[in-house]
Design a protein around this motif. Sequence first.
Motif, mmCIF file in Angstrom:
data_model
loop_
_atom_site.group_PDB
_atom_site.id
_atom_site.type_symbol
_atom_site.label_atom_id
_atom_site.label_comp_id
_atom_site.label_asym_id
_atom_site.label_seq_id
_atom_site.Cartn_x
_atom_site.Cartn_y
_atom_site.Cartn_z
ATOM 1 N N LEU A 1 0.825 -1.219 0.000
ATOM 2 C CA LEU A 1 0.000 0.000 0.000
ATOM 3 C C LEU A 1 0.855 1.263 0.000
ATOM 4 C CD1 LEU A 1 -2.894 -0.930 2.461
ATOM 5 C CD2 LEU A 1 -3.027 -0.655 -0.025
ATOM 6 N N ALA A 2 2.029 1.165 0.641
ATOM 7 C CA ALA A 2 2.894 2.351 0.699
ATOM 8 C C ALA A 2 3.537 2.622 -0.649
ATOM 9 C CB ALA A 2 3.969 2.156 1.756
ATOM 10 N N ASN A 3 3.616 1.589 -1.491
ATOM 11 C CA ASN A 3 4.371 1.739 -2.730
ATOM 12 C C ASN A 3 3.549 1.938 -3.987
ATOM 13 O OD1 ASN A 3 7.406 1.562 -2.476
ATOM 14 N ND2 ASN A 3 6.729 -0.018 -1.044
ATOM 15 N N THR A 4 2.231 1.834 -3.890
ATOM 16 C CA THR A 4 1.432 2.045 -5.098
ATOM 17 C C THR A 4 -0.017 2.344 -4.767
ATOM 18 O OG1 THR A 4 0.869 1.177 -7.276
ATOM 19 C CG2 THR A 4 0.722 -0.369 -5.444
ATOM 20 N N THR B 1 -2.992 -2.555 -5.378
ATOM 21 C CA THR B 1 -3.944 -2.413 -4.270
ATOM 22 C C THR B 1 -4.671 -3.731 -4.029
ATOM 23 O OG1 THR B 1 -4.208 -0.098 -4.907
ATOM 24 C CG2 THR B 1 -5.840 -0.990 -3.393
ATOM 25 N N ASN C 1 2.218 7.584 -8.446
ATOM 26 C CA ASN C 1 3.359 7.524 -9.348
ATOM 27 C C ASN C 1 2.859 7.703 -10.781
ATOM 28 O OD1 ASN C 1 5.661 7.072 -7.578
ATOM 29 N ND2 ASN C 1 4.511 5.246 -6.977
ATOM 30 N N GLU D 1 -0.218 5.807 -12.129
ATOM 31 C CA GLU D 1 -0.736 4.906 -11.086
ATOM 32 C C GLU D 1 -1.506 5.732 -10.080
ATOM 33 O OE1 GLU D 1 2.080 2.596 -8.814
ATOM 34 O OE2 GLU D 1 3.230 2.226 -10.627
ATOM 35 N N GLY D 2 -2.606 5.212 -9.606
ATOM 36 C CA GLY D 2 -3.396 5.934 -8.616
ATOM 37 C C GLY D 2 -2.572 6.271 -7.381
ATOM 38 N N ASN E 1 -1.610 6.301 -3.422
ATOM 39 C CA ASN E 1 -1.805 5.238 -2.441
ATOM 40 C C ASN E 1 -2.770 5.684 -1.347
ATOM 41 O OD1 ASN E 1 -0.354 6.609 -0.439
ATOM 42 N ND2 ASN E 1 1.524 5.471 -0.803
ATOM 43 N N ASN F 1 -8.438 3.099 -3.626
ATOM 44 C CA ASN F 1 -7.664 3.776 -2.584
ATOM 45 C C ASN F 1 -8.456 4.884 -1.899
ATOM 46 O OD1 ASN F 1 -4.723 2.733 -2.294
ATOM 47 N ND2 ASN F 1 -5.257 2.538 -4.447
#
Lengths: 200, 333
Positions: A71-74, A80, B77, B80-81, B83, B113
């Motif tokens: 979760l911290a990385n994407t 997810t 990023n 990318e959605g 976080n 998210n």
Amino acid sequence: MITPQTLQDATARAHDAMAVLEQELNQADAVLGDGDTGGMLARVIGGMAALDLSQEDDLGAAFAALARAALANTGSSLGTLMATALTSMAKATKGTPSAEWSDLSPMLADARDAMLKRGGASLGDKTVLDGLDAVATALNGVETPAAAGAQARAAADQALATFRDLPCKVGRARMFADKSIGIDDPGMLAFAKLVAALAA
Amino acid sequence: MKKLINRPGDYVDQALDGLVAAHPAMIRTGTAGRVIARAEGARKGKVGVVSGGGFGHLPLFCGYVGQGLLDACSVGNVFEGPNVQSCIDAIKAADGGAGVLKLFGNYGGDRMNFEMASEMLDFEGIETTTVLGTDDIASAAPEEAQKRRGVAGILYAYKIAGAIAERGAALAEVTEVTARANARVRTIGVALAPCQVPGAERPTFTLPEGEIELGMGIHGEPGIWRTQMMPADQLADEMLNRLLADLPADAGGKVSVLVNSLGATPVEELFILYRRVRERLDQEGLQIVQPMIGPYVTSMEMAGASISLFHLDEQLEDLLRDPADCPFWSVRR
């Protein structure tokens, strides 16, 4: 038995595998998507592999640490959903030092259900969930790591082959249902390749 | 592909550093620095408007943090959605105690998210609602309009949400009016050349010399029609035909038009397109209000353009004219 050390070894193997898989998965995603699946997974798995789980004695806590790293990385859908699966497995093993290999099938089935609920896709849509579903089913009754590896690999490959010639039914790729026939779903492909790396 | 970067892994954070260094009305905040918020903070009693999304589309998303627009924005990023933690941080930064509208494009990662973030914030007593940007007519048929992706036209939803929130409306009204605005925006894009994600070895797609792709998504997802390059007027007609064939049920006689560059296409060419768009809309008897021509929603160095039509009603026109100010867009009464 599956212990925190098993997870530590698995993330290290997956991390090594990503060195080769990153660009391959980017290319697979670029066919009908935005071409970032490999880069995203490399970052997520890199974050997981950087964790030190060797002192952890609670398997649930180890799974939860992996989920938090994801979760911290994407914030991507695939990343997810991976975190959703890991959170489900963390809940299933919370407070226990280990799980039996025969527990893996129901744990993966629960993870699959949590991902279906969170992501809104259905089985049969041609996503990573169809690969996971096949593996969860194939592992039913399996009791050793060797058998689990062999069965999981065969099931993930078989699912990839079965769905290759079917149209994608969800996400942007559903707009190109015809173009998606004959092409692997990048999430499903990533799953099969990572299962193969873990089973090797 | 040549890019002015240091390391692919630093692309997002270094660009954000530069953005806030250049524009002191914005700050970087959040656990991992992946939130852009208004430096003056959330205004007490005002409904917060928060967005978020992948990076690589500047000025979208986080460039539109400012008065009469967004209060905060989470940043993911490239493509990318954002976080879950950034979404939580952004909602908190936008919260002035009157609830927060989450307004973001209809993409799986963004949705999951923001959903998880609101589930967690429920416990802290922050009320949130959601409106999804769904203006890309090429991404689903009209019968499945709720499945469409959000592209450049989300800008109009930002403007309306920001304006009505500034006027002091409650969360339910901000949400309802913003949803109505979103349902009255239609966008179609055309790509002439691809972009490349920093760190990737190849562009996200290839187009043979002399071919263009209509209906392409803002991440380079394939479009619906690939065709030979054509003169700008003919292309504008082709795009407008699609947009005008897909009108909201109660479309009136006024529209705002956004002719947007996907990054590499120069403003000169946008004006050539707009000239024809104006002619056509005149012929259709549609009056243009507050046209916007420029790079508002991009995909890094992708070449191409999008055209958005925002079908106004009286209230939406009034809200569109309300003052707004951010580094990339300002409206003065």
